[in-house]
Design a protein around this motif. Sequence first.
Motif, PDB file in Angstrom:
ATOM      1  N   MET A 128       0.822  -1.177  -0.077  1.00 10.13           N
ATOM      2  CA  MET A 128       0.188  -0.044   0.032  1.00 10.13           C
ATOM      3  C   MET A 128       0.614   1.123  -0.018  1.00 10.13           C
ATOM      4  O   MET A 128       0.693   2.392  -0.595  1.00 10.13           O
ATOM      5  CB  MET A 128      -0.750  -0.024   1.232  1.00 10.13           C
ATOM      6  N   TYR A 178       0.096   5.452   0.785  1.00 11.59           N
ATOM      7  CA  TYR A 178      -0.479   5.587   2.276  1.00 11.59           C
ATOM      8  C   TYR A 178       0.137   4.765   3.153  1.00 11.59           C
ATOM      9  O   TYR A 178       0.745   3.593   3.347  1.00 11.59           O
ATOM     10  CB  TYR A 178      -1.937   5.016   2.071  1.00 11.59           C
ATOM     11  N   GLU A 221      -0.753   4.333   6.472  1.00  9.21           N
ATOM     12  CA  GLU A 221      -1.505   3.388   7.251  1.00  9.21           C
ATOM     13  C   GLU A 221      -2.854   2.769   6.962  1.00  9.21           C
ATOM     14  O   GLU A 221      -3.674   3.665   6.107  1.00  9.21           O
ATOM     15  CB  GLU A 221      -1.371   4.162   8.450  1.00  9.21           C
ATOM     16  N   PHE A 222      -3.392   1.990   7.603  1.00  9.46           N
ATOM     17  CA  PHE A 222      -4.738   1.434   7.139  1.00  9.46           C
ATOM     18  C   PHE A 222      -5.640   2.228   7.801  1.00  9.46           C
ATOM     19  O   PHE A 222      -5.732   2.782   8.762  1.00  9.46           O
ATOM     20  CB  PHE A 222      -4.814  -0.181   7.626  1.00  9.46           C
ATOM     21  N   ARG A 223      -6.920   2.284   6.816  1.00 17.94           N
ATOM     22  CA  ARG A 223      -8.260   2.964   7.656  1.00 17.94           C
ATOM     23  C   ARG A 223      -8.966   1.882   8.444  1.00 17.94           C
ATOM     24  O   ARG A 223      -8.803   0.690   8.360  1.00 17.94           O
ATOM     25  CB  ARG A 223      -8.873   3.524   6.486  1.00 17.94           C
ATOM     26  N   GLN A 247      -9.971  -1.658   7.150  1.00 16.93           N
ATOM     27  CA  GLN A 247      -9.281  -2.237   5.877  1.00 16.93           C
ATOM     28  C   GLN A 247      -8.234  -3.561   6.222  1.00 16.93           C
ATOM     29  O   GLN A 247      -8.374  -4.545   5.220  1.00 16.93           O
ATOM     30  CB  GLN A 247      -8.426  -1.188   5.292  1.00 16.93           C
ATOM     31  N   PRO A 270     -19.011   3.093   4.694  1.00 18.89           N
ATOM     32  CA  PRO A 270     -19.559   4.168   3.937  1.00 18.89           C
ATOM     33  C   PRO A 270     -18.896   4.454   2.919  1.00 18.89           C
ATOM     34  O   PRO A 270     -17.551   4.124   2.630  1.00 18.89           O
ATOM     35  CB  PRO A 270     -19.846   5.272   5.136  1.00 18.89           C
ATOM     36  N   THR A 271     -19.328   5.284   1.937  1.00 20.50           N
ATOM     37  CA  THR A 271     -18.947   5.850   0.793  1.00 20.50           C
ATOM     38  C   THR A 271     -17.423   6.553   1.203  1.00 20.50           C
ATOM     39  O   THR A 271     -17.605   7.392   2.245  1.00 20.50           O
ATOM     40  CB  THR A 271     -20.050   6.739   0.008  1.00 20.50           C
ATOM     41  N   GLY A 272     -16.574   6.454   0.376  1.00 20.93           N
ATOM     42  CA  GLY A 272     -15.264   7.006   0.755  1.00 20.93           C
ATOM     43  C   GLY A 272     -14.436   6.322   2.152  1.00 20.93           C
ATOM     44  O   GLY A 272     -13.570   6.911   2.408  1.00 20.93           O
ATOM     45  N   GLY A 273     -15.206   5.229   2.359  1.00 23.41           N
ATOM     46  CA  GLY A 273     -14.542   4.521   3.797  1.00 23.41           C
ATOM     47  C   GLY A 273     -13.179   4.020   3.285  1.00 23.41           C
ATOM     48  O   GLY A 273     -12.263   3.537   3.869  1.00 23.41           O
ATOM     49  N   GLY A 274     -12.939   3.657   1.883  1.00 21.41           N
ATOM     50  CA  GLY A 274     -11.827   3.044   1.089  1.00 21.41           C
ATOM     51  C   GLY A 274     -11.886   1.414   0.783  1.00 21.41           C
ATOM     52  O   GLY A 274     -11.097   0.838   1.173  1.00 21.41           O
ATOM     53  N   LYS A 275     -13.250   1.086   0.473  1.00 22.52           N
ATOM     54  CA  LYS A 275     -13.658  -0.183   0.414  1.00 22.52           C
ATOM     55  C   LYS A 275     -12.589  -0.661  -1.039  1.00 22.52           C
ATOM     56  O   LYS A 275     -12.152  -1.786  -0.839  1.00 22.52           O
ATOM     57  CB  LYS A 275     -14.940  -0.332  -0.190  1.00 22.52           C
ATOM     58  N   SER A 276     -12.441   0.243  -2.011  1.00 23.47           N
ATOM     59  CA  SER A 276     -11.584  -0.420  -3.255  1.00 23.47           C
ATOM     60  C   SER A 276     -10.393  -0.932  -2.865  1.00 23.47           C
ATOM     61  O   SER A 276      -9.686  -1.969  -3.202  1.00 23.47           O
ATOM     62  CB  SER A 276     -11.456   0.876  -4.332  1.00 23.47           C
ATOM     63  N   LEU A 277      -9.619  -0.173  -1.918  1.00 22.28           N
ATOM     64  CA  LEU A 277      -8.299  -0.689  -1.473  1.00 22.28           C
ATOM     65  C   LEU A 277      -8.531  -2.152  -0.825  1.00 22.28           C
ATOM     66  O   LEU A 277      -7.371  -2.577  -0.945  1.00 22.28           O
ATOM     67  CB  LEU A 277      -7.541   0.202  -0.466  1.00 22.28           C
ATOM     68  N   SER A 297     -13.345  12.447  -6.009  1.00 20.82           N
ATOM     69  CA  SER A 297     -13.100  12.407  -4.644  1.00 20.82           C
ATOM     70  C   SER A 297     -13.312  13.642  -3.954  1.00 20.82           C
ATOM     71  O   SER A 297     -13.381  13.891  -2.766  1.00 20.82           O
ATOM     72  CB  SER A 297     -11.772  11.647  -4.371  1.00 20.82           C
ATOM     73  N   ARG A 333     -15.136  12.537  -0.239  1.00 19.27           N
ATOM     74  CA  ARG A 333     -14.760  10.893  -0.322  1.00 19.27           C
ATOM     75  C   ARG A 333     -13.256  10.946   0.099  1.00 19.27           C
ATOM     76  O   ARG A 333     -12.524  10.017   0.446  1.00 19.27           O
ATOM     77  CB  ARG A 333     -14.854  10.341  -1.669  1.00 19.27           C
TER      78      ARG A 333
HETATM   79  P1  ADP Z   1     -15.132   3.740  -1.349  1.00 15.39           P
HETATM   80  O1  ADP Z   1     -14.941   2.700  -2.441  1.00 15.39           O
HETATM   81  O2  ADP Z   1     -15.364   3.021   0.043  1.00 15.39           O
HETATM   82  O3  ADP Z   1     -16.123   4.601  -1.566  1.00 15.39           O
HETATM   83  P2  ADP Z   1     -12.359   4.718  -2.277  1.00 15.39           P
HETATM   84  O4  ADP Z   1     -11.876   3.373  -2.048  1.00 15.39           O
HETATM   85  O5  ADP Z   1     -12.830   5.332  -3.111  1.00 15.39           O
HETATM   86  O6  ADP Z   1     -13.791   4.895  -0.943  1.00 15.39           O
HETATM   87  O7  ADP Z   1     -11.739   5.417  -1.107  1.00 15.39           O
HETATM   88  C1  ADP Z   1     -11.958   6.923  -0.928  1.00 15.39           C
HETATM   89  C2  ADP Z   1     -10.653   7.696  -0.933  1.00 15.39           C
HETATM   90  O8  ADP Z   1      -9.784   7.511   0.124  1.00 15.39           O
HETATM   91  C3  ADP Z   1      -9.966   7.495  -2.239  1.00 15.39           C
HETATM   92  O9  ADP Z   1      -9.279   8.862  -2.562  1.00 15.39           O
HETATM   93  C4  ADP Z   1      -8.624   6.461  -1.701  1.00 15.39           C
HETATM   94  O10 ADP Z   1      -7.623   6.536  -2.540  1.00 15.39           O
HETATM   95  C5  ADP Z   1      -8.534   6.942  -0.151  1.00 15.39           C
HETATM   96  N1  ADP Z   1      -8.051   6.220   0.747  1.00 15.39           N
HETATM   97  C6  ADP Z   1      -8.448   4.738   0.957  1.00 15.39           C
HETATM   98  N2  ADP Z   1      -7.579   3.937   1.841  1.00 15.39           N
HETATM   99  C7  ADP Z   1      -6.761   5.193   2.319  1.00 15.39           C
HETATM  100  C8  ADP Z   1      -5.744   5.001   3.160  1.00 15.39           C
HETATM  101  N3  ADP Z   1      -5.862   3.752   3.994  1.00 15.39           N
HETATM  102  N4  ADP Z   1      -5.077   6.099   3.472  1.00 15.39           N
HETATM  103  C9  ADP Z   1      -5.346   6.962   3.034  1.00 15.39           C
HETATM  104  N5  ADP Z   1      -6.407   7.479   2.003  1.00 15.39           N
HETATM  105  C10 ADP Z   1      -6.909   6.358   1.538  1.00 15.39           C
END
Ligand code: ADP
Length: 609
Positions: free
Chosen positions: A17, A23, A25-27, A30, A48-55, A303, A329
């Motif tokens: 990561m 990045y 640290e983990f949110r 994650q 929630p939206t913006g929570g960082g699901k994609s990662l 975002s 986000r």
């Molecule tokens: P979701 O799919 O839950 O709506 P995203 O995966 O799009 O959220 O993440 C929202 C934003 O947060 C993106 O810009 C992403 O790159 C950022 N993000 C995700 N995880 C982290 C992290 N661990 N540290 C910093 N930023 C992060």
Amino acid sequence: MNQQTPEELSEQLLTQMQKWWGYPEFRSLQKASMLRVMRDQDSLTVLPTGGGKSLCYQVPAVARPGLAIVVSPLISLMKDQVDALCSLGISAGCINSSQSYEEKREVTQRIRSGQLRLLYISPERLVQSRTLEFLCGCNVSFVAVDEAHCISQWGHQFRPEYRQLSALRDHLPGVSVHGYTATATEQVRADIVSQLGLRDAEILVGPFDRPNLLYRVERRTDALTQIRDVLARHRNESGIIYCISRKNVESFSEKLNALGHRTRPYHAGLSDDQRMRTQEEFAEERIPIIVATVAFGMGIDKSNVRFVIHAGMPGSLENYQQESGRAGRDGLAAECTLLYSPGDAETWRFLTQDPEHPEVSEAAERSLRSMQRYCTGMRCRHAQLVEHFGQDSEHVNCQSCDICLRELEEVDDAEVLARKILSGVYRQGQRFGVAYTAQVLRGSGAKRILENGHQRLSTWGLLKNDSETQVKHWIEQLLSQKFLRQTGEYRCLELTQEGWTLLKQGGDVTLVRERRQEAAESHATKQWEGIDRELFNELRGLRTRLATQKNVPPYVIFSDATLRAVARERPVTPEQLRGITGIGEKKLEQFGAALLYEVDRWNRKLRHD
Ligand code: ADP
């Protein structure tokens, strides 16, 4: 199954990561979610939206050998995610109906050669027997189902194609399946688990609160003025204005454009082509504001949306959470304002009534009632939302909603103030509306007021130190407390019996003052501490230029959070740049020099000044 310890796996994930995304640290949640993928154990992640699901699936896809399959409902979403991954230097691709034969062949070749790490695909294409047969020989590492609530008819975005995914288990035995969603009531969660056929799945539910969002509800008195008040706080920033009807979308968009704002309308009545263009213009920051019906939103990965305004009450809290959730986000402060009028519920009832399916109307009615309670409630908005989604709220004072910020402060001398207003209405002969009355009380020299000789009234200019919006709100408050009423075609103000008594003898009345502007500013300014805004704007300009060169939306190049960090730290060496959130190896290699040049230019300019 992976034999490494959780600590070893976490370390491995964190390294990846840091390396690719930058990045440190983990949110929340994650790590737990990624560990399930690393160990081939089915899971459902609710954030929630913006929570960082994609990662949660992208990092394991890079950390594990093999090809990760990502099921996604929309072509625009796939494209955005693939663009973003490629800009990080990660090999990702998609297969969808909009691609040419050559494009598809190129992706297939990358899969065959074992080069591709993530393949984005629609559910209907994935379950075609040809696709499944092909994938069987491709060392698939795991399957991630994005927007998993689309599989449930209890959810608000049911997509029947998602139901076919249950066939996956037979064709890819031994491959773990993972669902990801932002909205999930207990019923939808259970449905996702059973429809996807998840085995011993862990359901990971993250904190639903979005502390960076400032929620507020305003009684709608003069929507255009109220919208403009919000826009004034967000010059040059991106935002969405939601309306209930297409008619309102068109009319607000036109009026705002006439006032010098740059907006585009978006609703289902426009052609596909037009809608796609508008969406692109918004993503590429050529148009900052979209005025839309609920048709706009899914597939918007942008975002840095800094505000979402609802010009009318949404039909349910689920919808409100989704739509307002498109703000912030990137984790930076954003504002969500809802303009509410009791009549909005009637509009929804009219739109959702379905005599043939009374159960649908009943469910819609329940949703409406929860939504109305939210609008009229005097409890922390964050707490109300979080509790609606079944979580305990720990917020005693969240400092980011109108209630907790005490934006609605009781006026000390409400009785005197109320009598000034009532007296104003009386002296004007009870023949004028809210806006005119407010203008007289504020001492306006407008032509119509002078023609009527109202500048000679003793009430003219009595409230000259308050804004017109504020005075109108007080009149509204007197209307809702029944000291005033509106009559006739022109909605003229008149005193009621209670109004007369209050004017002549005094009595109990409560009026609240709004401190909105201050509160909103302090909410956002905290995050600007130590940041040179001018430098931030220069960096934004650089980002737009880079995005145009690469033909991707600006937020794919850098997030606002990264640009703000650069404007705060003002790094002068690549090493310092590497320490900034959102700058991984590839970004450093591609854009590091340009960023350093811009910061250096800035530093030299400062020394010069
Ligand atoms: P979701 O799919 O839950 O709506 P995203 O995966 O799009 O959220 O993440 C929202 C934003 O947060 C993106 O810009 C992403 O790159 C950022 N993000 C995700 N995880 C982290 C992290 N661990 N540290 C910093 N930023 C992060």
